[in-house]
Scaffold this motif. Sequence first.
Motif, mmCIF file in Angstrom:
data_model
loop_
_atom_site.group_PDB
_atom_site.id
_atom_site.type_symbol
_atom_site.label_atom_id
_atom_site.label_comp_id
_atom_site.label_asym_id
_atom_site.label_seq_id
_atom_site.Cartn_x
_atom_site.Cartn_y
_atom_site.Cartn_z
ATOM 1 N N SER A 76 -4.100 -2.777 3.882
ATOM 2 C CA SER A 76 -4.049 -1.327 3.676
ATOM 3 C C SER A 76 -4.046 -0.903 2.213
ATOM 4 C CB SER A 76 -2.796 -0.754 4.352
ATOM 5 O OG SER A 76 -1.625 -1.351 3.809
ATOM 6 N N ASP A 77 -4.023 -1.848 1.300
ATOM 7 C CA ASP A 77 -3.980 -1.569 -0.136
ATOM 8 C C ASP A 77 -5.027 -0.508 -0.511
ATOM 9 O OD1 ASP A 77 -4.167 -1.619 -2.913
ATOM 10 O OD2 ASP A 77 -3.930 -3.781 -3.033
ATOM 11 N N PRO A 78 -4.612 0.601 -1.151
ATOM 12 C CA PRO A 78 -5.583 1.636 -1.521
ATOM 13 C C PRO A 78 -6.666 1.124 -2.468
ATOM 14 C CG PRO A 78 -3.458 2.042 -2.573
ATOM 15 C CD PRO A 78 -3.238 0.988 -1.538
ATOM 16 N N PRO A 100 -9.045 9.440 -0.081
ATOM 17 C CA PRO A 100 -7.796 10.210 0.034
ATOM 18 C C PRO A 100 -6.608 9.247 -0.102
ATOM 19 C CG PRO A 100 -9.283 10.639 1.890
ATOM 20 C CD PRO A 100 -9.827 9.448 1.176
ATOM 21 N N LEU A 101 -5.666 9.577 -0.974
ATOM 22 C CA LEU A 101 -4.480 8.751 -1.149
ATOM 23 C C LEU A 101 -3.333 9.338 -0.336
ATOM 24 C CD1 LEU A 101 -4.546 7.954 -4.983
ATOM 25 C CD2 LEU A 101 -5.225 6.467 -3.084
ATOM 26 N N THR A 102 -2.787 8.543 0.569
ATOM 27 C CA THR A 102 -1.671 8.987 1.392
ATOM 28 C C THR A 102 -0.367 8.874 0.612
ATOM 29 O OG1 THR A 102 -1.199 6.785 2.291
ATOM 30 C CG2 THR A 102 -2.889 8.104 3.417
ATOM 31 N N CYS A 103 0.694 9.414 1.180
ATOM 32 C CA CYS A 103 2.022 9.285 0.555
ATOM 33 C C CYS A 103 2.397 7.818 0.433
ATOM 34 C CB CYS A 103 3.064 10.040 1.380
ATOM 35 S SG CYS A 103 2.887 11.831 1.326
ATOM 36 N N GLU A 104 2.040 7.022 1.451
ATOM 37 C CA GLU A 104 2.351 5.593 1.410
ATOM 38 C C GLU A 104 1.559 4.899 0.305
ATOM 39 O OE1 GLU A 104 4.366 2.180 2.287
ATOM 40 O OE2 GLU A 104 4.734 4.208 3.039
ATOM 41 N N LYS A 106 0.568 6.223 -2.521
ATOM 42 C CA LYS A 106 1.201 6.586 -3.796
ATOM 43 C C LYS A 106 2.493 5.818 -4.002
ATOM 44 C CE LYS A 106 -0.893 11.183 -3.662
ATOM 45 N NZ LYS A 106 -0.676 12.634 -3.468
ATOM 46 N N LYS A 107 3.211 5.572 -2.911
ATOM 47 C CA LYS A 107 4.441 4.790 -2.996
ATOM 48 C C LYS A 107 4.146 3.355 -3.412
ATOM 49 C CE LYS A 107 8.276 3.067 -0.158
ATOM 50 N NZ LYS A 107 8.860 3.041 1.217
ATOM 51 N N VAL A 108 3.100 2.769 -2.813
ATOM 52 C CA VAL A 108 2.721 1.391 -3.146
ATOM 53 C C VAL A 108 2.318 1.286 -4.615
ATOM 54 C CG1 VAL A 108 0.964 -0.388 -2.760
ATOM 55 C CG2 VAL A 108 2.066 0.720 -0.816
ATOM 56 N N LEU A 109 1.529 2.231 -5.086
ATOM 57 C CA LEU A 109 1.105 2.213 -6.484
ATOM 58 C C LEU A 109 2.292 2.388 -7.423
ATOM 59 C CD1 LEU A 109 -2.153 4.364 -6.137
ATOM 60 C CD2 LEU A 109 -2.012 1.885 -6.497
ATOM 61 N N ALA A 110 3.234 3.248 -7.041
ATOM 62 C CA ALA A 110 4.428 3.458 -7.863
ATOM 63 C C ALA A 110 5.294 2.201 -7.900
ATOM 64 C CB ALA A 110 5.232 4.637 -7.320
ATOM 65 N N LEU A 111 5.426 1.534 -6.761
ATOM 66 C CA LEU A 111 6.202 0.297 -6.720
ATOM 67 C C LEU A 111 5.554 -0.779 -7.589
ATOM 68 C CD1 LEU A 111 7.139 0.129 -2.929
ATOM 69 C CD2 LEU A 111 8.726 0.368 -4.844
ATOM 70 N N GLY A 112 4.216 -0.807 -7.563
ATOM 71 C CA GLY A 112 3.510 -1.761 -8.415
ATOM 72 C C GLY A 112 3.794 -1.512 -9.882
ATOM 73 N N ARG A 113 3.808 -0.246 -10.284
ATOM 74 C CA ARG A 113 4.112 0.084 -11.678
ATOM 75 C C ARG A 113 5.537 -0.336 -12.033
ATOM 76 N NH1 ARG A 113 0.900 4.603 -10.349
ATOM 77 N NH2 ARG A 113 2.733 5.850 -9.793
#
Length: 250
Positions: A76-78, A100-104, A106-113
């Motif tokens: 599911s990785d964006p 389209p980026l879902t809330c999930e 954005k959460k995954v990308l934020a966790l990666g950062r």
Amino acid sequence: MDEFRMSGELCRIVEAAGSVDDLAVAMTAVATKLGFQFYALSHHVDIARAGGDAIRLHNYPARWADYYDSRSLSVSDPVHRASHVTSYGFCWSNMPAMIPLTCEDKKVLALGREQGIGDGFTVPANVAGEARGSCSFANEAGRPMRRELLPFAQFAGAFAFEAARRLITPRGIIGGSPMPMLTDRQRDCVMWVARGKTDWEISRILGVTEETVRRHIKMAREKLGVGKRTLLAVRALFDGSLTFTDVLKS
């Protein structure tokens, strides 16, 4: 360093890899030359279920990699999803304009950062009949990419994924057996199923009997490992047997 010399050096580094361990060392060297800290070569499949046959080679921080794999994010990785809608490399910062980026997401990308993964550059590696894949390069958050080297990253990423295919998945084998291939007639039937046609309508379009259509669809379901007719198109799109153009064409 001129373009031909740079390209040749990247090519030689990857080509010299005779094992997976060699390729890991080579990819670290390639990433460094391109101004990146991290790399990832990956099939977009559930790595745990695929066993040792799928490509999954990276030098991401261990904590992030463990989190990523434990939740099967490769499916599911964006970043992976964005690579399915383009044939050329892209910066992760451009993803909102691609899918389209879902809330999930954005959460995954934020966790990666949070775990030290900032912006990156991904090169799609989609081979018809095989699981989709990609080669990504990335830096820690706050460290800019050397954009003048991105054309070389495109070249190196494609070349590196081919090297990984040679070393890890000869002939596109995933999970211990070749990826299933539909016959031309089976693909035709699946395409018309995806367009909402009944078996009778497909038989009229293709000039065969309705029973022949049912048999082709049954065999296609068995090959693609789906129990329901409605899942045929999804599976065929996923493995490259069909494209969205095939399905949406009027």
